[in-house]
Design a protein around this motif. Structure first.
Motif, PDB file in Angstrom:
ATOM      1  N   GLU A  45       0.831  -1.208   0.000  1.00 45.22           N
ATOM      2  CA  GLU A  45       0.000   0.000   0.000  1.00 45.22           C
ATOM      3  C   GLU A  45       0.864   1.255   0.000  1.00 45.22           C
ATOM      4  N   TYR A  46       1.958   1.221   0.750  1.00 42.25           N
ATOM      5  CA  TYR A  46       2.873   2.382   0.792  1.00 42.25           C
ATOM      6  C   TYR A  46       3.476   2.641  -0.585  1.00 42.25           C
ATOM      7  N   TYR A  47       3.966   1.588  -1.250  1.00 44.33           N
ATOM      8  CA  TYR A  47       4.566   1.763  -2.567  1.00 44.33           C
ATOM      9  C   TYR A  47       3.536   2.262  -3.581  1.00 44.33           C
ATOM     10  N   THR A  48       2.327   1.750  -3.519  1.00 43.43           N
ATOM     11  CA  THR A  48       1.306   2.165  -4.472  1.00 43.43           C
ATOM     12  C   THR A  48       0.968   3.643  -4.309  1.00 43.43           C
ATOM     13  N   MET A  49       0.771   4.083  -3.085  1.00 43.57           N
ATOM     14  CA  MET A  49       0.437   5.486  -2.837  1.00 43.57           C
ATOM     15  C   MET A  49       1.597   6.405  -3.213  1.00 43.57           C
ATOM     16  N   THR A  50       2.826   5.974  -2.964  1.00 40.96           N
ATOM     17  CA  THR A  50       3.987   6.810  -3.282  1.00 40.96           C
ATOM     18  C   THR A  50       4.216   6.906  -4.785  1.00 40.96           C
ATOM     19  N   LEU A  51       4.104   5.775  -5.483  1.00 42.59           N
ATOM     20  CA  LEU A  51       4.344   5.770  -6.926  1.00 42.59           C
ATOM     21  C   LEU A  51       3.288   6.551  -7.691  1.00 42.59           C
ATOM     22  N   THR A  52       2.060   6.517  -7.226  1.00 46.12           N
ATOM     23  CA  THR A  52       0.957   7.141  -7.961  1.00 46.12           C
ATOM     24  C   THR A  52       0.582   8.515  -7.422  1.00 46.12           C
ATOM     25  N   GLU A  53       1.354   9.057  -6.481  1.00 45.40           N
ATOM     26  CA  GLU A  53       1.019  10.356  -5.891  1.00 45.40           C
ATOM     27  C   GLU A  53       0.868  11.466  -6.940  1.00 45.40           C
ATOM     28  N   PRO A  54       1.731  11.550  -7.965  1.00 47.80           N
ATOM     29  CA  PRO A  54       1.559  12.631  -8.950  1.00 47.80           C
ATOM     30  C   PRO A  54       0.303  12.488  -9.808  1.00 47.80           C
ATOM     31  N   TYR A  55      -0.336  11.325  -9.793  1.00 46.18           N
ATOM     32  CA  TYR A  55      -1.455  11.082 -10.707  1.00 46.18           C
ATOM     33  C   TYR A  55      -2.782  10.883  -9.970  1.00 46.18           C
ATOM     34  N   LEU A  56      -2.798  11.134  -8.668  1.00 43.68           N
ATOM     35  CA  LEU A  56      -4.031  10.999  -7.914  1.00 43.68           C
ATOM     36  C   LEU A  56      -4.938  12.199  -8.165  1.00 43.68           C
ATOM     37  N   ASP A  57      -6.227  12.057  -7.761  1.00 44.22           N
ATOM     38  CA  ASP A  57      -7.226  13.125  -7.940  1.00 44.22           C
ATOM     39  C   ASP A  57      -7.408  13.494  -9.410  1.00 44.22           C
ATOM     40  N   SER A  58      -7.269  12.504 -10.294  1.00 47.97           N
ATOM     41  CA  SER A  58      -7.415  12.782 -11.730  1.00 47.97           C
ATOM     42  C   SER A  58      -8.326  11.777 -12.429  1.00 47.97           C
ATOM     43  N   ASN A  59      -9.118  11.036 -11.644  1.00 48.79           N
ATOM     44  CA  ASN A  59     -10.091  10.100 -12.208  1.00 48.79           C
ATOM     45  C   ASN A  59      -9.416   9.029 -13.066  1.00 48.79           C
ATOM     46  N   ARG A  60      -8.296   8.520 -12.612  1.00 49.40           N
ATOM     47  CA  ARG A  60      -7.578   7.471 -13.326  1.00 49.40           C
ATOM     48  C   ARG A  60      -7.817   6.116 -12.657  1.00 49.40           C
ATOM     49  N   THR A  61      -7.397   5.052 -13.354  1.00 44.55           N
ATOM     50  CA  THR A  61      -7.544   3.694 -12.846  1.00 44.55           C
ATOM     51  C   THR A  61      -6.168   3.047 -12.744  1.00 44.55           C
ATOM     52  N   ILE A  62      -5.891   2.425 -11.613  1.00 52.39           N
ATOM     53  CA  ILE A  62      -4.612   1.767 -11.355  1.00 52.39           C
ATOM     54  C   ILE A  62      -4.842   0.260 -11.322  1.00 52.39           C
ATOM     55  N   THR A  63      -4.025  -0.472 -12.058  1.00 49.21           N
ATOM     56  CA  THR A  63      -4.088  -1.933 -12.092  1.00 49.21           C
ATOM     57  C   THR A  63      -2.851  -2.492 -11.396  1.00 49.21           C
ATOM     58  N   VAL A  64      -3.054  -3.347 -10.397  1.00 54.85           N
ATOM     59  CA  VAL A  64      -1.941  -3.893  -9.611  1.00 54.85           C
ATOM     60  C   VAL A  64      -2.118  -5.405  -9.488  1.00 54.85           C
ATOM     61  N   ASP A  65      -1.055  -6.074  -9.008  1.00 57.85           N
ATOM     62  CA  ASP A  65      -1.148  -7.508  -8.763  1.00 57.85           C
ATOM     63  C   ASP A  65      -1.479  -7.762  -7.297  1.00 57.85           C
ATOM     64  N   ASN A  66      -1.520  -9.034  -6.909  1.00 56.91           N
ATOM     65  CA  ASN A  66      -2.024  -9.370  -5.573  1.00 56.91           C
ATOM     66  C   ASN A  66      -1.091  -8.957  -4.437  1.00 56.91           C
ATOM     67  N   TRP A  67       0.180  -8.621  -4.733  1.00 58.54           N
ATOM     68  CA  TRP A  67       1.080  -8.174  -3.670  1.00 58.54           C
ATOM     69  C   TRP A  67       0.714  -6.776  -3.181  1.00 58.54           C
ATOM     70  N   PHE A  68       0.143  -5.959  -4.044  1.00 64.32           N
ATOM     71  CA  PHE A  68      -0.203  -4.590  -3.696  1.00 64.32           C
ATOM     72  C   PHE A  68      -1.658  -4.456  -3.238  1.00 64.32           C
ATOM     73  N   THR A  69      -2.547  -5.337  -3.695  1.00 66.99           N
ATOM     74  CA  THR A  69      -3.982  -5.151  -3.480  1.00 66.99           C
ATOM     75  C   THR A  69      -4.373  -5.371  -2.024  1.00 66.99           C
ATOM     76  N   SER A  70      -5.187  -4.474  -1.512  1.00 63.41           N
ATOM     77  CA  SER A  70      -5.781  -4.615  -0.184  1.00 63.41           C
ATOM     78  C   SER A  70      -7.053  -3.777  -0.153  1.00 63.41           C
ATOM     79  N   LEU A  71      -7.955  -4.139   0.742  1.00 67.78           N
ATOM     80  CA  LEU A  71      -9.226  -3.424   0.846  1.00 67.78           C
ATOM     81  C   LEU A  71      -9.012  -1.988   1.320  1.00 67.78           C
ATOM     82  N   SER A  72      -8.098  -1.791   2.246  1.00 71.30           N
ATOM     83  CA  SER A  72      -7.829  -0.429   2.721  1.00 71.30           C
ATOM     84  C   SER A  72      -7.240   0.445   1.627  1.00 71.30           C
ATOM     85  N   LEU A  73      -6.416  -0.131   0.751  1.00 71.46           N
ATOM     86  CA  LEU A  73      -5.840   0.635  -0.352  1.00 71.46           C
ATOM     87  C   LEU A  73      -6.918   1.057  -1.343  1.00 71.46           C
TER      88      LEU A  73
END
Length: 311
Positions: A45-73
């Motif tokens: 979750e930390y890596y996902t939020m850090t990597l995608t920080e410049p692209y948040l709040d822009s109505n985009r979709t992020i596709t990840v594998d099972n190592w990153f996926t969590s309900l809280s994320l």
């Protein structure tokens, strides 16, 4: 790491464009004692939020594998106006019926669960296999081709960004055997930089070829040629190296940079052995080295030009 071109080495967590595999961001995965202080189980979750920080709040979709996926994320990204879809592991919030292989279910069947803005899909493609998917983008139980849910189709369409980049790096790479990890990272950065440059050239329609190998060859020549021409100006360079540079970059006598003038006065012949070398005032016009009469021959400009044309 199974099913990866390189199953060992330094891991780099990357965010890539799903359409063309252009690398957008990356973080080197350090050792356990050097990783950031995060809650256990929240590293993905930390890596996902850090990597995608410049692209948040822009109505985009992020596709990840099972190592990153969590309900809280998924919920955290939804608050930032960003959707997430990815395969999930068997975690505590997953009902047993969604992952139980012993439960009687026909092949190509699907089970849907909906909670607030999150949907969970359990798809059974084979008799002994179940695919579990979390998504905040899909809020319906729509079924597409081959009895697969629309969420599965969307995931299969957008999951290959990082994998394609790994494949491209493995196909044409500049890696060399080394035990120094800074140099290993430099090789990885160089491979990714060349791929990004090739993708940008195609998008801007400035690329003269559609083959990456030819593009890399042209790029290497453009990077090396200024340094090669600068080296031609240095005194004392071997004649074979000078001919090689001029033949590689098609430099004629008019295009070749002006060379340094030969020195004045007597010097020992640079080809003779030191004990038997004689003093001479003659210098080679190419490498500007002193040569005695035993190691040079006289040739006119016309014959020299004819000899270059033959080469």
């Amino acid at each position: 790491m199974p099913n990866k071109p390189t199953k060992y080495g330094i891991k780099i967590n990357m965010a890539c464009d799903a359409r063309n595999s252009y690398m957008l961001n990356g973080i080197v995965d350090l050792a356990k004692h050097r990783r950031p202080q995060v809650v256990p189980g929240k590293l993905g979750e930390y890596y996902t939020m850090t990597l995608t920080e410049p692209y948040l709040d822009s109505n985009r979709t992020i596709t990840v594998d099972n190592w990153f996926t969590s309900l809280s994320l998924v919920k955290e990204l939804y608050k930032r106006n960003t959707y997430l879809i990815g395969t999930s592991r068997r975690k505590g919030y997953v009902p047993k019926i969604m992952v139980d292989k012993k439960f009687t279910r026909p092949v190509d069947s699907s089970i849907f669960l909906f909670h607030e803005n999150v949907s969970m899909v359990s798809f059974k493609p084979k008799k002994d296999k179940i695919v579990l998917l979390l998504s905040s983008k899909h809020n319906s139980s729509a079924i597409g081709k081959r009895n697969k849910p629309e969420a599965i189709h969307f995931y299969n369409k957008t999951k290959g960004g990082v994998d394609v980049l790994d494949m491209m790096c493995a196909r044409y790479n500049c890696n060399r055997k080394t035990r120094r990890w800074p140099l290993y990272l430099f090789y990885a950065m160089l491979n990714i930089a060349v791929i990004n440059c090739f993708i940008l050239s195609k998008l801007q329609q400035n690329c003269q070829t559609k083959f990456r190998r030819l593009f890399m060859h042209t790029l290497a020549r453009e990077l090396v040629q200024p340094w090669a021409e600068k080296r031609l100006q240095q005194a004392g360079m071997k004649l074979s190296a000078s001919h090689l540079i001029r033949s590689c970059f098609s430099l004629t006598s008019n295009e070749e940079p002006q060379r340094q003038q030969a020195g004045k006065g007597k010097k020992r012949c640079s080809i003779c052995e030191w004990k038997t070398a004689s003093q001479t005032r003659t210098y080679c016009s190419y490498c500007v080295r002193a040569v005695c009469p035993r190691h040079y021959s006289v040739i006119c400009n016309k014959c020299e030009d004819d000899d270059e044309d033959i080469k």
